[in-house]
Motif scaffolding. Sequence first.
Motif: not given
Length: 254
Positions: A21-38, A234-241
């Motif tokens: 999931g997103r736990r254990g990564g170094v990304s910050t802000g709205m992408l905080a966590g283990l974001n692997v999406g190029s 979908r969560r990001a879309t609903h929030r307008g992020e």
Amino acid sequence: MSQVEVTRARALGHVAHGFLGRRGGVSTGMLAGLNVGSGSADDPALIAENRRRAREAVLPGARLVTLFQIHSADAVAVIEPFEERLRPRADALATDRPGLALGILTADCAPVLLADAEAGVVGAAHAGWKGALGGVTDSTIALMETLGAKRERIAAAIGPCIARASYEVDDAFFRRFAEVDPANERFFADGKTDHYQFDLEAYVAHRLAAAGIRTVETLGLDTYSDESRFYSFRRATHRGEPDYGRQIAIIGIS
């Protein structure tokens, strides 16, 4: 530094695998966590570090292999990692080569990991609604068979994805599935007027079972509702992020 969270499936036994999931990564802000999406606007250096951490948490020392995912039913055999700019446009992979970590990225779609441990063949599929309906899991199983797997020995696990309670769809979406097979109506619960709640996980499990897979495990983890653990388009879309992260599921032969 927080530890990378790896969820494993009993069905896959001792095969090296994990749903992250997103736990254990170094990304910050709205992408905080283990974001692997190029495909996100994240710093490429942070994505690279997250991918390294993900790989090491599941199959240390392996070479990570991913695709340019397009919501298709296409599957490709992997002999060695692809160059980044030459990644195939497809949504499933399979291999019989040790030392390769097959990775599928998701942010609500269902990641499916498959293995014939006896044959030493593994597969991974990205099953959004379009790929699932089009037969991406069928393509993965067929490809694994060309590498020596036996359908009756393949086990599969479906990882974190958007749950029925979180997945509202309209009547046109419902009709797409009903027109393919009226029995598909059972994967939809009534919602508000002219809307339904779609059970993607159950539909993917059905497709696997219909293809002859005897062991199918569903983890029952909802990406949409569990913000602390998972990214969700979908969560990001609903929030307008303006952006959203991607998590990864990995399987390989050690």
